[in-house]
Design a protein around this motif. Structure first.
Motif, PDB file in Angstrom:
ATOM      1  N   LEU A  16      30.641 -39.113 -37.510  1.00  0.00           N
ATOM      2  CA  LEU A  16      30.741 -40.163 -38.527  1.00  0.00           C
ATOM      3  C   LEU A  16      32.113 -40.140 -39.194  1.00  0.00           C
ATOM      4  N   ALA A  17      32.654 -38.969 -39.431  1.00  0.00           N
ATOM      5  CA  ALA A  17      33.951 -38.828 -40.107  1.00  0.00           C
ATOM      6  C   ALA A  17      35.101 -39.425 -39.303  1.00  0.00           C
ATOM      7  N   GLU A  18      34.893 -39.691 -38.009  1.00  0.00           N
ATOM      8  CA  GLU A  18      35.947 -40.267 -37.188  1.00  0.00           C
ATOM      9  C   GLU A  18      36.097 -41.776 -37.365  1.00  0.00           C
ATOM     10  N   ILE A  19      35.139 -42.408 -38.042  1.00  0.00           N
ATOM     11  CA  ILE A  19      35.240 -43.847 -38.304  1.00  0.00           C
ATOM     12  C   ILE A  19      35.535 -44.019 -39.792  1.00  0.00           C
ATOM     13  N   VAL A  20      36.677 -44.571 -40.105  1.00  0.00           N
ATOM     14  CA  VAL A  20      37.049 -44.809 -41.501  1.00  0.00           C
ATOM     15  C   VAL A  20      35.985 -45.708 -42.123  1.00  0.00           C
ATOM     16  N   PRO A  21      35.493 -45.372 -43.328  1.00  0.00           N
ATOM     17  CA  PRO A  21      34.474 -46.220 -43.953  1.00  0.00           C
ATOM     18  C   PRO A  21      34.920 -47.683 -44.060  1.00  0.00           C
ATOM     19  N   ASN A  22      33.965 -48.569 -43.827  1.00  0.00           N
ATOM     20  CA  ASN A  22      34.149 -50.023 -43.902  1.00  0.00           C
ATOM     21  C   ASN A  22      35.066 -50.569 -42.809  1.00  0.00           C
ATOM     22  N   THR A  23      35.051 -49.879 -41.651  1.00  0.00           N
ATOM     23  CA  THR A  23      35.765 -50.346 -40.466  1.00  0.00           C
ATOM     24  C   THR A  23      34.875 -50.130 -39.246  1.00  0.00           C
ATOM     25  N   GLY A  24      35.384 -50.549 -38.098  1.00  0.00           N
ATOM     26  CA  GLY A  24      34.649 -50.374 -36.858  1.00  0.00           C
ATOM     27  C   GLY A  24      35.497 -49.753 -35.778  1.00  0.00           C
ATOM     28  N   VAL A  25      34.821 -49.297 -34.722  1.00  0.00           N
ATOM     29  CA  VAL A  25      35.466 -48.781 -33.517  1.00  0.00           C
ATOM     30  C   VAL A  25      34.735 -49.368 -32.321  1.00  0.00           C
ATOM     31  N   CYS A  26      35.363 -49.312 -31.178  1.00  0.00           N
ATOM     32  CA  CYS A  26      34.738 -49.776 -29.942  1.00  0.00           C
ATOM     33  C   CYS A  26      34.303 -48.563 -29.133  1.00  0.00           C
ATOM     34  N   ALA A  27      33.082 -48.622 -28.603  1.00  0.00           N
ATOM     35  CA  ALA A  27      32.574 -47.560 -27.735  1.00  0.00           C
ATOM     36  C   ALA A  27      32.122 -48.198 -26.426  1.00  0.00           C
ATOM     37  N   LEU A  28      32.375 -47.516 -25.336  1.00  0.00           N
ATOM     38  CA  LEU A  28      31.935 -47.978 -24.027  1.00  0.00           C
ATOM     39  C   LEU A  28      30.637 -47.245 -23.697  1.00  0.00           C
ATOM     40  N   LEU A  29      29.523 -47.994 -23.697  1.00  0.00           N
ATOM     41  CA  LEU A  29      28.209 -47.408 -23.444  1.00  0.00           C
ATOM     42  C   LEU A  29      27.599 -48.086 -22.224  1.00  0.00           C
ATOM     43  N   GLY A  43      28.546 -44.687 -51.630  1.00  0.00           N
ATOM     44  CA  GLY A  43      28.420 -43.270 -51.316  1.00  0.00           C
ATOM     45  C   GLY A  43      27.382 -42.958 -50.256  1.00  0.00           C
ATOM     46  N   THR A  44      26.611 -43.941 -49.844  1.00  0.00           N
ATOM     47  CA  THR A  44      25.611 -43.748 -48.795  1.00  0.00           C
ATOM     48  C   THR A  44      26.126 -44.381 -47.501  1.00  0.00           C
ATOM     49  N   PRO A  45      26.372 -43.575 -46.477  1.00  0.00           N
ATOM     50  CA  PRO A  45      26.884 -44.149 -45.230  1.00  0.00           C
ATOM     51  C   PRO A  45      25.787 -44.882 -44.465  1.00  0.00           C
ATOM     52  N   ARG A  46      26.171 -46.001 -43.848  1.00  0.00           N
ATOM     53  CA  ARG A  46      25.292 -46.782 -42.976  1.00  0.00           C
ATOM     54  C   ARG A  46      26.082 -47.136 -41.729  1.00  0.00           C
ATOM     55  N   VAL A  47      25.402 -47.289 -40.603  1.00  0.00           N
ATOM     56  CA  VAL A  47      26.065 -47.677 -39.362  1.00  0.00           C
ATOM     57  C   VAL A  47      25.343 -48.860 -38.730  1.00  0.00           C
ATOM     58  N   PHE A  48      26.124 -49.686 -38.044  1.00  0.00           N
ATOM     59  CA  PHE A  48      25.625 -50.860 -37.345  1.00  0.00           C
ATOM     60  C   PHE A  48      26.315 -50.927 -35.995  1.00  0.00           C
ATOM     61  N   ALA A  49      25.658 -51.550 -35.018  1.00  0.00           N
ATOM     62  CA  ALA A  49      26.259 -51.711 -33.694  1.00  0.00           C
ATOM     63  C   ALA A  49      25.915 -53.098 -33.153  1.00  0.00           C
ATOM     64  N   ILE A  50      26.955 -53.817 -32.713  1.00  0.00           N
ATOM     65  CA  ILE A  50      26.784 -55.140 -32.109  1.00  0.00           C
ATOM     66  C   ILE A  50      27.655 -55.201 -30.855  1.00  0.00           C
ATOM     67  N   GLU A  51      27.431 -56.224 -30.044  1.00  0.00           N
ATOM     68  CA  GLU A  51      28.304 -56.425 -28.889  1.00  0.00           C
ATOM     69  C   GLU A  51      29.734 -56.626 -29.384  1.00  0.00           C
ATOM     70  N   ASN A  52      30.703 -56.102 -28.659  1.00  0.00           N
ATOM     71  CA  ASN A  52      32.099 -56.217 -29.064  1.00  0.00           C
ATOM     72  C   ASN A  52      32.724 -57.545 -28.642  1.00  0.00           C
ATOM     73  N   TYR A  53      32.116 -58.232 -27.701  1.00  0.00           N
ATOM     74  CA  TYR A  53      32.676 -59.470 -27.151  1.00  0.00           C
ATOM     75  C   TYR A  53      32.409 -60.651 -28.087  1.00  0.00           C
TER      76      TYR A  53
END
Length: 116
Positions: A16-29, A43-53
């Motif tokens: 989680l620490a590798e993603i700056v808060p309030n930004t996104g990264v691309c992952a190849l899955l 102060g509470t971290p949340r994560v979301f994932a959507i298609e990158n295209y």
């Protein structure tokens, strides 16, 4: 094209620490680009994932968009034409016919996990 997936297979994307808060990264899955977002909700971290295209610009760029909110919706604005995508549903607010799929995402053991 909201994808409400039930999954038994989770892939660890990164710490989680590798993603700056309030930004996104691309992952190849499984050979699919997924935009993964880390939000800091008071102060509470949340994560979301959507298609990158982004179907509006026909480019894989959503992970580089600006994260914010429109009313009660948490969105990312595409960096090209600025359409807004709801991070919970994948809906494109300006052009619902160009909505994207979503993936379940969670934080466990300090890592970001995405269900596939």
């Amino acid at each position: 094209m909201h994808r409400d997936m039930q999954t038994d297979k989770w892939i660890a994307v990164c710490d989680l620490a590798e993603i700056v808060p309030n930004t996104g990264v691309c992952a190849l899955l499984n050979e699919v680009q997924v935009a993964v977002f880390h939000l800091d909700d008071n102060g509470t971290p949340r994560v979301f994932a959507i298609e990158n295209y982004d179907p509006n610009s026909q480019a894989a760029v959503l992970s580089r968009g600006l994260v914010g909110s429109l009313g009660e919706r948490i969105v990312v604005a595409s960096p090209i034409y600025k359409q807004h995508f709801d991070l919970q549903t994948g809906e494109c607010l300006e052009a619902p016919e160009n909505s994207v799929g979503t993936y379940p995402a969670r934080i466990a053991e300090g890592k970001v996990w995405v269900g596939v």
